[in-house]
Design a protein around this motif. Structure first.
Motif, mmCIF file in Angstrom:
data_model
loop_
_atom_site.group_PDB
_atom_site.id
_atom_site.type_symbol
_atom_site.label_atom_id
_atom_site.label_comp_id
_atom_site.label_asym_id
_atom_site.label_seq_id
_atom_site.Cartn_x
_atom_site.Cartn_y
_atom_site.Cartn_z
ATOM 1 N N ILE A 84 0.831 -1.352 -0.077
ATOM 2 C CA ILE A 84 -0.107 -0.118 -0.024
ATOM 3 C C ILE A 84 0.890 1.209 -0.123
ATOM 4 C CG2 ILE A 84 -2.035 -1.133 1.224
ATOM 5 C CD1 ILE A 84 -1.048 0.211 3.573
ATOM 6 N N LEU A 85 0.263 2.417 -0.434
ATOM 7 C CA LEU A 85 1.052 3.441 -0.342
ATOM 8 C C LEU A 85 1.088 4.060 0.982
ATOM 9 C CD1 LEU A 85 -0.503 5.367 -3.563
ATOM 10 C CD2 LEU A 85 1.980 4.708 -3.155
ATOM 11 N N MET A 86 2.250 4.774 1.626
ATOM 12 C CA MET A 86 2.313 5.409 2.880
ATOM 13 C C MET A 86 1.466 6.682 2.911
ATOM 14 S SD MET A 86 3.842 3.309 5.034
ATOM 15 C CE MET A 86 4.569 4.407 6.228
ATOM 16 N N ASN A 87 0.443 6.644 3.639
ATOM 17 C CA ASN A 87 -0.022 7.994 4.061
ATOM 18 C C ASN A 87 0.455 8.480 5.545
ATOM 19 O OD1 ASN A 87 -1.661 10.176 4.017
ATOM 20 N ND2 ASN A 87 -3.371 9.201 4.233
ATOM 21 N N PHE A 88 1.715 9.001 5.459
ATOM 22 C CA PHE A 88 2.220 9.262 6.652
ATOM 23 C C PHE A 88 1.422 10.320 7.426
ATOM 24 C CE2 PHE A 88 5.953 8.319 3.775
ATOM 25 C CZ PHE A 88 6.551 7.646 4.819
ATOM 26 N N PHE A 142 8.850 4.751 11.032
ATOM 27 C CA PHE A 142 8.191 4.166 9.605
ATOM 28 C C PHE A 142 6.959 3.090 9.870
ATOM 29 C CE2 PHE A 142 8.185 1.673 5.411
ATOM 30 C CZ PHE A 142 7.890 2.975 4.678
ATOM 31 N N HIS A 143 7.513 2.019 10.699
ATOM 32 C CA HIS A 143 6.750 0.935 11.127
ATOM 33 C C HIS A 143 5.473 1.252 11.732
ATOM 34 C CE1 HIS A 143 8.845 -2.242 9.628
ATOM 35 N NE2 HIS A 143 10.067 -1.791 10.231
ATOM 36 N N ALA A 144 5.576 2.426 12.834
ATOM 37 C CA ALA A 144 4.362 3.086 13.570
ATOM 38 C C ALA A 144 3.630 3.851 12.602
ATOM 39 C CB ALA A 144 4.998 4.099 14.428
ATOM 40 N N HIS A 145 4.003 4.470 11.460
ATOM 41 C CA HIS A 145 3.221 5.245 10.489
ATOM 42 C C HIS A 145 2.344 4.095 9.901
ATOM 43 C CE1 HIS A 145 4.292 9.412 10.582
ATOM 44 N NE2 HIS A 145 5.503 9.072 10.936
ATOM 45 N N ALA A 146 2.792 3.201 9.400
ATOM 46 C CA ALA A 146 2.085 2.036 8.545
ATOM 47 C C ALA A 146 0.976 1.436 9.404
ATOM 48 C CB ALA A 146 3.124 1.065 8.225
ATOM 49 N N ILE A 204 -10.841 2.587 12.396
ATOM 50 C CA ILE A 204 -11.484 2.900 13.538
ATOM 51 C C ILE A 204 -12.087 4.326 13.074
ATOM 52 C CG2 ILE A 204 -11.261 3.505 15.850
ATOM 53 C CD1 ILE A 204 -11.224 0.370 15.263
ATOM 54 N N SER A 205 -11.277 5.287 12.651
ATOM 55 C CA SER A 205 -11.598 6.674 12.763
ATOM 56 C C SER A 205 -12.097 7.127 11.322
ATOM 57 C CB SER A 205 -10.342 7.515 13.371
ATOM 58 O OG SER A 205 -9.886 7.133 14.410
ATOM 59 N N GLY A 206 -11.867 6.190 10.071
ATOM 60 C CA GLY A 206 -12.242 6.583 8.696
ATOM 61 C C GLY A 206 -11.134 7.707 8.289
ATOM 62 N N ARG A 207 -9.877 7.425 8.554
ATOM 63 C CA ARG A 207 -8.794 8.670 7.917
ATOM 64 C C ARG A 207 -8.549 7.864 6.772
ATOM 65 N NH1 ARG A 207 -3.271 8.305 7.880
ATOM 66 N NH2 ARG A 207 -1.966 10.415 7.959
ATOM 67 N N ALA A 208 -8.208 8.764 5.830
ATOM 68 C CA ALA A 208 -8.146 8.128 4.437
ATOM 69 C C ALA A 208 -6.842 7.541 3.930
ATOM 70 C CB ALA A 208 -7.968 9.533 3.699
ATOM 71 N N ILE A 259 -5.095 15.412 -1.407
ATOM 72 C CA ILE A 259 -4.130 14.622 -0.790
ATOM 73 C C ILE A 259 -4.610 14.249 0.516
ATOM 74 C CG2 ILE A 259 -2.295 15.908 0.204
ATOM 75 C CD1 ILE A 259 -1.897 12.888 -2.044
ATOM 76 N N SER A 260 -5.347 15.342 1.110
ATOM 77 C CA SER A 260 -5.727 15.449 2.477
ATOM 78 C C SER A 260 -7.032 14.442 2.691
ATOM 79 C CB SER A 260 -6.188 16.742 2.974
ATOM 80 O OG SER A 260 -5.072 17.608 3.041
ATOM 81 N N TYR A 261 -7.435 14.244 1.411
ATOM 82 C CA TYR A 261 -8.835 13.219 1.347
ATOM 83 C C TYR A 261 -8.241 11.923 0.745
ATOM 84 C CZ TYR A 261 -12.061 17.056 2.594
ATOM 85 O OH TYR A 261 -12.583 18.212 3.359
ATOM 86 N N GLY A 262 -7.159 11.874 0.812
ATOM 87 C CA GLY A 262 -6.738 10.428 0.088
ATOM 88 C C GLY A 262 -6.577 10.221 -1.307
ATOM 89 N N TRP A 263 -6.508 11.220 -2.035
ATOM 90 C CA TRP A 263 -6.287 11.175 -3.692
ATOM 91 C C TRP A 263 -5.176 11.661 -4.018
ATOM 92 C CZ3 TRP A 263 -9.264 8.016 -6.051
ATOM 93 C CH2 TRP A 263 -10.455 7.532 -5.572
#
Length: 630
Positions: free
Chosen positions: A240-244, A306-310, A319-323, A376-380
């Protein structure tokens, strides 16, 4: 009766078509270049920029890092961390009832003292996840006391520019790829799965894409070989792409000392995912990225982060619907690029004013950039870089034609000649460069007998010619007093902050092939603290960059057998010290060389002190220190 001058209309249309040809040609070049991956670096840089510029998020309240830092290692007096210390750390964390504990520290072999204690902790900690490395060339076994369900691989995949933007979640077992029961899951996924299972949310096969996974209704967008700006990338396994996570403090980080002394709020660990790892600059566990802010080492974060971000992005998406990062289908991306390239051509046809055209292009370019930032804030992740490139180049270029075409309606014939001359001149510039290469590529492709390698070389040449336009303009804009060319050929903009210049000099010099002894260095430690520009003139910056380059070159030319190098720039009260230290054989001769005299003169010009001497047990230190004053 109304007379229509058809000849004049035909001439106007002819001129407009000719004037539009360079814009259409450049648009075609951009599309072809993207198809073959020559714009991939630009698009990945744009992705990093958008991720970095997003509005800050609050610290994640579900994932906590326990980072063993330099102070902790100094206090222990040894590295690797003994098994007994890790066992005690895990036992202390367990008292606060976390949902899962991740140990991002290799423990395939005993590290005494305390190995038996760690074995017992491993056997009694059912919520503990350890790591292994499974990908070649250097696989590492997991802790033997942990069950397969308590192991996640820590291998990560790198992009061609040596940065990390993707996360490998699953891969077939390298030992037995045909047996699904032996498939391997990543460290971050195992931790996220443990947290979500505690919420009665289990991992399942995707619905819309059965080759991915989902938790409840959240399906993880699978990375494909042509996802977004990537072209023909390896898509094996599940990535998957990393959404830091955005912001200066994405996670709460406790030190080993904090946990030992219990100097923290107990709620920080209760019902959380706690990841234990190393956050010390002396340990080379770094991940290159430009997508995060407030990095302690510019361009890098620690592996445990890095693993924490993933792990965090999976948990919070469910849980929160984050993109999670998603992209458009390929056909929509190319339609978008073509529309961006055609806009200035259409505007050029319709408008009559140079300044109106220019203003419109600037406004649309800013709007396009802002759109990319919002999306990008909405995941696109949409192809903003190629769109901006075609929009700006076509917009600025065609505005010049617009000015030539419409500045004098009274003198039609003269105006026609001037337009034609302008068109021919601009087209010649393009024709003699990228267009010739493009024509050669298209001609040979039609013949269908051109070797693939030759096609690749020609397209690389085309990519080089396109890049050269921007690089030339950027560097030539600098005056001689504002720039410095290093021995590596790199040209520096001396208006940049000094710590950024130090990093550029350091990186460029260590990559030089003509400095023999730099090639075998295994340990590279560098950190440069910033200095306010009010303390340094452009000339000061130039001399300091030359000092660092010369000191590093001396290591590369004289430090036979060197394996370790440190380059440190640090402020002490109102003094700044720049030190380069190696573990080579030390000074061979007491005679002061020309290079050393140059270093001494630089220190003298700054009103500072200089020393270059051998150190015990071996090695050389080269240091300059000066007082910071306006």
């Amino acid at each position: 009766m109304v007379w229509v001058n058809w000849r004049r209309i035909q001439n106007e249309i002819k001129i407009l078509l000719l004037a539009s040809l360079p814009g259409a040609t450049f648009l075609a070049v951009i599309v072809i270049a993207r198809l073959y991956g020559f714009l991939q670096d630009f698009e990945l840089m744009a992705l990093d920029t958008f991720l970095r510029l997003r509005p800050a998020e609050i610290s994640d309240d579900k994932v906590v890092i326990v980072g063993i830092n330099e102070e902790d290692i100094r206090k222990l007096g040894t590295y690797p961390i003994p098994d007994g210390e890790i066992a005690t750390l895990i036992q202390t964390i367990q008292k606060y009832k976390p949902i899962a504990i991740g140990l991002d520290i290799v423990r395939d072999l005993p590290v005494e003292p305390g190995h038996q204690k760690l074995v017992e902790v491993f056997q009694n900690s059912k919520n503990l996840i350890g790591i292994e490395k499974i990908l070649p060339p250097d696989p590492i076994s997991p802790p033997p006391q942990l069950s397969p369900e308590q192991i996640g691989f820590s291998d990560i995949v790198v992009d061609k520019d040596n940065k990390y933007r993707r996360y490998l979640l699953w891969t077939p077992s390298p030992k037995n790829p045909q047996n699904p029961e032996e498939d391997k899951y990543s460290f971050g996924l195992q931790l996220a799965q443990a947290y979500l299972s505690h919420q009665n949310i289990n991992i399942e096969t995707g619905i819309f894409d059965q080759k991915t996974i989902r938790f409840k209704t959240t399906e993880l967008p699978r990375f494909m070989s042509n996802t977004g700006g990537y072209v023909n990338e390896n898509s094996s396994g599940l990535k998957i792409l990393m959404n830091f996570r955005a912001g200066k403090k994405p996670f709460n980080i406790l030190s080993l000392k904090d946990v030992k002394t219990e100097n923290f709020n107990p709620d920080l660990l209760k019902d959380k995912v706690v990841i234990i790892g190393i956050v010390a600059t002396s340990v080379t566990d770094f991940v290159n990225t430009s997508a995060t802010v407030d990095q302690k080492i510019p361009g890098q974060i620690y592996g445990v982060e890095f693993h924490a971000h993933a792990c965090s992005q999976i948990i919070n998406a469910v849980i929160s619907g984050r993109a999670l990062l998603k992209v458009w289908p390929d056909e929509w991306e190319y339609i978008w690029i073509i529309v961006c390239g055609c806009y200035p051509i259409i505007l050029f046809w319709l408008a009559q004013s140079l300044w109106k055209n220019l203003l419109a292009v600037v406004v649309v370019a800013l709007a396009l950039f802002c759109l990319g930032l919002v999306l990008i804030s909405y995941g696109w992740w949409i192809p903003i870089a190629p769109g901006l490139l075609t929009l700006i180049i076509n917009g600025l270029g065609l505005n010049g034609f617009a000015f030539a075409l419409y500045q004098n309606n009274q003198l039609f014939k003269i105006k026609m000649n001037e337009r034609q001359h302008t068109i021919e001149h601009a087209f010649t510039v393009i024709h003699n460069g990228p267009l010739q290469t493009l024509a050669n590529v298209l001609r040979q492709m039609q013949a269908q007998d051109w070797p693939y390698q030759e096609l690749k070389l020609q397209l690389e040449k085309l990519n080089y010619e396109i890049r050269e336009i921007g690089e030339y303009l950027k560097l030539e804009a600098l005056s001689q007093d504002e720039s410095l060319r290093l021995g590596s050929g790199l040209k520096l903009d001396l208006k940049r902050p000094i710590h950024e210049l130090f990093y550029a000099v350091y990186t460029s010099t260590l990559e030089r092939q003509d400095l023999e002894y730099l090639k075998n260095i295994k340990v590279k430690i560098r950190t440069f603290e910033p200095v306010d520009d009010k303390y340094l003139s452009v000339n000061n910056k130039q001399e300091l960059c030359l000092f660092l380059e010369e000191a590093l070159c001396n290591v590369g030319k004289h430090a036979k057998g060197v394996k370790r190098i440190e380059a440190i720039g640090k402020k002490y009260e109102d003094f700044y010290i720049l030190k380069i230290q190696d573990n080579g054989p030390g000074l061979i001769s007491s005679v002061e060389s020309k290079g050393t005299k140059q270093l001494r003169n630089i220190a003298k010009n700054l009103g500072g002190d200089f020393r270059r001497e051998s150190i015990t047990p071996k090695g050389t230190v080269c240091e300059i220190s000066w007082k910071l004053r306006k």
